[in-house]
Write a protein that holds these residues in place. Structure first.
Motif, PDB file in Angstrom:
ATOM      1  N   LYS A  88      34.980  35.363  34.493  1.00 18.71           N
ATOM      2  CA  LYS A  88      36.076  35.992  33.747  1.00 18.71           C
ATOM      3  C   LYS A  88      36.396  37.384  34.273  1.00 18.71           C
ATOM      4  CE  LYS A  88      35.359  33.608  29.413  1.00 18.71           C
ATOM      5  NZ  LYS A  88      34.867  33.731  28.027  1.00 18.71           N
TER       6      LYS A  88
ATOM      7  N   LEU B 249      38.785  37.261  37.101  1.00 14.85           N
ATOM      8  CA  LEU B 249      40.054  36.595  36.849  1.00 14.85           C
ATOM      9  C   LEU B 249      41.050  37.512  36.133  1.00 14.85           C
ATOM     10  CD1 LEU B 249      38.697  33.084  35.789  1.00 14.85           C
ATOM     11  CD2 LEU B 249      39.543  33.827  38.023  1.00 14.85           C
ATOM     12  N   ARG B 250      40.750  38.789  36.091  1.00 16.16           N
ATOM     13  CA  ARG B 250      41.653  39.750  35.460  1.00 16.16           C
ATOM     14  C   ARG B 250      42.910  39.897  36.300  1.00 16.16           C
ATOM     15  NH1 ARG B 250      38.962  45.300  34.817  1.00 16.16           N
ATOM     16  NH2 ARG B 250      40.782  45.638  33.538  1.00 16.16           N
ATOM     17  N   PRO B 251      44.046  40.111  35.652  1.00 19.34           N
ATOM     18  CA  PRO B 251      45.280  40.362  36.409  1.00 19.34           C
ATOM     19  C   PRO B 251      45.156  41.644  37.240  1.00 19.34           C
ATOM     20  CG  PRO B 251      45.772  39.893  34.099  1.00 19.34           C
ATOM     21  CD  PRO B 251      44.281  40.049  34.212  1.00 19.34           C
ATOM     22  N   ASP B 252      45.714  41.613  38.436  1.00 23.29           N
ATOM     23  CA  ASP B 252      45.669  42.767  39.326  1.00 23.29           C
ATOM     24  C   ASP B 252      46.243  44.021  38.671  1.00 23.29           C
ATOM     25  OD1 ASP B 252      44.448  41.345  41.398  1.00 23.29           O
ATOM     26  OD2 ASP B 252      46.376  40.800  42.306  1.00 23.29           O
ATOM     27  N   GLU B 253      47.298  43.862  37.870  1.00 21.55           N
ATOM     28  CA  GLU B 253      47.916  45.009  37.204  1.00 21.55           C
ATOM     29  C   GLU B 253      46.928  45.674  36.251  1.00 21.55           C
ATOM     30  OE1 GLU B 253      49.346  41.851  37.118  1.00 21.55           O
ATOM     31  OE2 GLU B 253      50.631  42.272  38.831  1.00 21.55           O
ATOM     32  N   ASP B 254      46.133  44.868  35.534  1.00 21.21           N
ATOM     33  CA  ASP B 254      45.133  45.423  34.612  1.00 21.21           C
ATOM     34  C   ASP B 254      44.050  46.177  35.372  1.00 21.21           C
ATOM     35  OD1 ASP B 254      46.596  44.174  32.647  1.00 21.21           O
ATOM     36  OD2 ASP B 254      45.056  42.696  32.129  1.00 21.21           O
TER      37      ASP B 254
ATOM     38  N   ALA C 222      45.677  43.759  44.914  1.00 20.35           N
ATOM     39  CA  ALA C 222      46.171  42.417  45.227  1.00 20.35           C
ATOM     40  C   ALA C 222      44.980  41.498  45.414  1.00 20.35           C
ATOM     41  CB  ALA C 222      47.028  42.440  46.493  1.00 20.35           C
ATOM     42  N   ASN C 223      44.942  40.435  44.625  1.00 20.86           N
ATOM     43  CA  ASN C 223      43.845  39.463  44.680  1.00 20.86           C
ATOM     44  C   ASN C 223      42.485  40.110  44.503  1.00 20.86           C
ATOM     45  OD1 ASN C 223      45.648  37.283  45.170  1.00 20.86           O
ATOM     46  ND2 ASN C 223      45.765  37.934  47.308  1.00 20.86           N
ATOM     47  N   GLY C 224      42.415  41.122  43.641  1.00 20.06           N
ATOM     48  CA  GLY C 224      41.154  41.799  43.363  1.00 20.06           C
ATOM     49  C   GLY C 224      40.763  42.851  44.379  1.00 20.06           C
TER      50      GLY C 224
ATOM     51  N   GLY D  45      36.356  43.331  38.187  1.00 16.16           N
ATOM     52  CA  GLY D  45      37.450  42.593  38.797  1.00 16.16           C
ATOM     53  C   GLY D  45      37.734  43.013  40.224  1.00 16.16           C
TER      54      GLY D  45
END
Length: 140
Positions: free
Chosen positions: A44, A47-52, A92-94, A120
Motif C-alpha cells: 500500500k 501504491l500512493r499517487p505520485d501527487e500525494d 513519477a512512478n514513485g 512511496g
C-alpha cells in the motif's frame, strides 16, 4: 519470525521476502503481540499517487529544511550574497526528481536522504549542479 513496532517497512519487507512469509507478527519491546503486517500492507505504501508523494515531500522535507526566500528580497544586492533557494519536486512512478538551487551544496545529501524516507518513494534523482553552476557564473 517477528519484527518490533519500530522496524522500518524495508526491514519487514526483506524479512518477509527472504522467509517467504505472507504475514509477519509485530511485537513491542517486551515481546507482546501488537499487530500483524501483511504483504498487502507493505505494498500500500508504494501504491500512493505520485501527487500525494510530491506534496508530502514538499511539506515534510523541502519547506522545513529549505525555507524559501521571497523573490522580492533577491533584488536587494545585500540579500544576493545568499543565493535564492528554490527546489522543484516532481514524482513519477514513485521516483522523486529534485532540481533547483540549495543554500549550500553540502545539503544535497541531506535532502536526498530525507526525501528517500517519504513513504512511496522508490528512488530519488537529484540534479542541483546545473543551477549551482549558473549561480556562480560558470555557465556561459
Amino acid at each position: 519470525m517477528t519484527v518490533t513496532r519500530d522496524a522500518t517497512i524495508p526491514t519487514a519487507a526483506r524479512l518477509m521476502a527472504r522467509r517467504h512469509l505472507k504475514r509477519l507478527p509485530v511485537v513491542d519491546g517486551e515481546g507482546r503481540l501488537v499487530g500483524v503486517v501483511s504483504r498487502g500492507d507493505l505494498l500500500k505504501v508504494f501504491l500512493r499517487p505520485d501527487e500525494d508523494i510530491g506534496a508530502e515531500i514538499r511539506e515534510l522535507v523541502v519547506h522545513p529544511l529549505l525555507p524559501q526566500v521571497p523573490a522580492a528580497a533577491h533584488v536587494d544586492a545585500h540579500v544576493h550574497a545568499h543565493p535564492p533557494v528554490e527546489v522543484h519536486v516532481h514524482v513519477a512512478n514513485g521516483i522523486a526528481y529534485l532540481n533547483g538551487s540549495l543554500p549550500d551544496p553540502a545539503m544535497e545529501d541531506i535532502v536526498v536522504r530525507a526525501v528517500g524516507t517519504v513513504p512511496g518513494v522508490v528512488d530519488v534523482r537529484a540534479d542541483f549542479a546545473a543551477t549551482e553552476a549558473a549561480q556562480t557564473g560558470t555557465v556561459p
